[in-house]
Design an enzyme around this catalytic site. Structure first.
Site, short mmCIF file in Angstrom:
data_model
loop_
_atom_site.label_atom_id
_atom_site.label_comp_id
_atom_site.label_asym_id
_atom_site.label_seq_id
_atom_site.Cartn_x
_atom_site.Cartn_y
_atom_site.Cartn_z
N TYR A 26 10.47 -3.45 -9.33
CA TYR A 26 8.94 -3.41 -9.80
C TYR A 26 8.14 -2.27 -8.90
O TYR A 26 7.65 -1.63 -9.70
CB TYR A 26 8.30 -4.66 -9.80
N GLY A 86 -1.50 0.89 -4.96
CA GLY A 86 -2.94 0.21 -4.54
C GLY A 86 -4.04 1.06 -4.87
O GLY A 86 -4.10 2.22 -5.10
N ASN A 145 1.31 0.12 5.84
CA ASN A 145 1.61 -0.67 4.65
C ASN A 145 2.55 -1.59 4.96
O ASN A 145 3.50 -1.35 5.60
CB ASN A 145 2.33 0.52 3.62
N GLY A 146 2.25 -2.94 4.49
CA GLY A 146 2.88 -4.08 4.99
C GLY A 146 2.30 -5.12 5.68
O GLY A 146 1.04 -5.07 5.58
N CYS A 172 0.65 -1.28 0.11
CA CYS A 172 0.14 0.01 0.07
C CYS A 172 0.92 1.17 0.09
O CYS A 172 2.11 1.14 0.04
CB CYS A 172 -1.00 0.02 1.30
#
Ligand code: SF4
Length: 465
Positions: A250, A35, A109-110, A9
């Site tokens: 990426y 996201g 995030n994670g 995210c």
């Protein structure tokens, strides 16, 4: 790979800045690649915590009317792709909590590797959960802390929980930002007109006109006060860093920087290193658009082979992984990428992709390149074999889906329809990035944060629910 991994995210936070909700919307728009399921912004205005969030892209959720409902000079924001917890409105973040120490909003995030155990323990103590996210686990642990201030309760909670994460918290006393002890997920500190802000990537700082100051250190917890001071709640330790290598390969936008270094430059060097390790006898180099183009440039330059525009991406199709399930993904890939026949007809192609995860995109690409008249398709991957699931916020939950686990090279070639296939080595990734301190667990199985056995087993099945 063109979208075969669900990304992490994205988070943002800022204090002491008029028009903060609009700035957050701009920042989240810049973080949209991280996201696309939901977006949300929490703000503090006159001591009141306001929250707006919804399912969809940032511009769909944050109409002018909705943004106008948010006021104040302190905000946090979030864009979400679910890694634990289903894709549902109630799981959209930030999450809002009322606690003994006052109201707060939290965005994350994670992934926490021990979220399930902690949740069960908290439920046994009477805690009632509203969502299926591990973000709520952090909030409940904070609420159960005996700390006398909210920053201390976050310090307590993060001392007890484990995983790869970047967290932002909004409360009446400002914004808190924290990164996991290994710095697996990124978080940067910037300044806008002297006031501090936090973001998952520097592209969000640029989008709001802020300047990059530094990366938040692994394990560091910062407190951004309403006046714009930055206080250190936990110091962190840069020497422990294990930043996710996939951020460079990426996830991150090519115009972002990590540790002050360009993501575009890192990808170019990954391509150069790949050319040194796995040169192909090809007439031209094609990169899978868009994420693999810098690596393709580096590969072509190193070998002195032309890189041409032989693959075209339809920009008006959503990301491949937005459609759940394999059939939906395949249909998405077919709509998304097509060939320029004049470029490839009668020529041997070196096809560069940043990674090979499920192989859905690659199978389609080798097929359409052959149909367009390519005489050979040599696939070169600018990262190592993706063999192990990620437990730190990237959804590759089903090990059987990871195509590189096919041990028979002939079957693997058949499955992707290529004439040859080679990967960059793990050492090559470190050489190209210039850093030894990356998480490479999905390639090597060496997890920097130990993963509980039951989670390893679950990962062979499906998501948390
Ligand atoms: S396991 Fe792979 S995707 Fe997950 S954090 Fe480590 S390098 Fe990134």
């Amino acid at each position: 790979m063109s979208g075969e991994l669900k990304e992490a995210c994205g988070v943002f936070g800022i204090v002491g800045t008029p028009g903060a909700p609009h700035l957050a919307a701009e920042a989240l728009f810049a973080l949209q690649h991280r996201g696309q399921e939901s977006a949300g912004i929490a703000a503090i205005s006159n001591g009141q915590l306001l929250l707006e969030k919804g399912m969809g892209l940032v511009h769909e959720v944050f109409t002018e009317e909705r943004l106008a409902r948010l006021q104040g000079e302190m905000v946090i924001g979030h864009v979400r792709y679910s890694t634990t917890g289903a894709s549902r409105p109630e799981n959209a973040q930030p999450l809002y909590f009322r606690a003994r120490l006052g109201p707060f909003a939290l965005a994350h995030n994670g992934n926490l590797v021990d979220a399930m155990q902690e949740r069960k323990a908290l439920e046994a103590q009477g805690a009632i959960f509203q969502t299926t996210t591990d973000t709520e686990v952090v909030a409940h642990v904070m609420a159960h802390s005996s700390a006398q201030t909210l920053p201390q309760s976050l310090l307590d909670a993060l001392g007890r929980l484990h995983g790869g994460y970047a967290i932002v918290v909004l409360f009446r006393g400002g914004v808190l930002g924290a990164r996991d002890p290994y710095g697996i997920r990124p978080l940067v500190l910037g300044r806008l007109r002297g006031k501090p802000c936090l973001a998952s990537e520097t592209c969000a700082l640029t989008a709001v006109g802020a300047v990059y100051e530094r990366d938040v250190r692994p394990g560091e917890i910062l407190w951004l006060t309403p006046q714009g001071d930055v206080m250190e709640i936990a110091a962190g330790d840069a020497k422990r860093e294990k930043l996710c290598a996939f951020e460079l390969i990426y996830f991150a936008r090519p115009d972002s920087q990590v540790r002050g270094e360009s993501i575009y430059g890192a990808r170019y060097r990954l391509g150069q290193q790949l050319a040194k390790e796995a040169p192909a006898a090809a007439d031209l180099v094609l990169g899978v658009p868009d994420s693999s183009l810098p690596a393709a440039e580096g590969y072509a330059a190193e070998l002195g082979i032309p890189q041409e525009l032989g693959l075209v991406k339809n920009r008006y199709v959503g990301r491949t992984f937005i459609r759940p399930g394999r059939d939906g993904r395949t249909a998405g890939v077919q709509r998304k990428l097509s060939v320029v026949p004049e470029v490839v007809r009668g020529r041997a192609v070196a096809l560069i992709d940043d990674s090979l995860v499920r192989g859905t995109t690659m199978r389609h690409l080798t097929q359409i390149l052959r149909e367009a008249g390519a005489t050979a398709v040599h696939v070169r991957i600018a990262s190592p074999r993706y063999l192990h699931p990620c437990h730190y916020g990237i959804d590759t939950s089903n090990r059987d889906e990871l195509i590189a686990n096919e041990s028979d090279p002939k079957i693997l070639l058949q499955r992707i329809g290529a004439d040859s296939l080679q990967f960059l080595s793990a050492e090559g990734v470190l050489r190209a990035t210039g850093h030894q301190d990356h998480c490479l667990a999905c390639f090597t199985g060496d997890y920097p944060v130990p993963v509980p056995l039951d989670l390893r087993k679950d990962s062979a099945e499906e998501e948390m629910e």
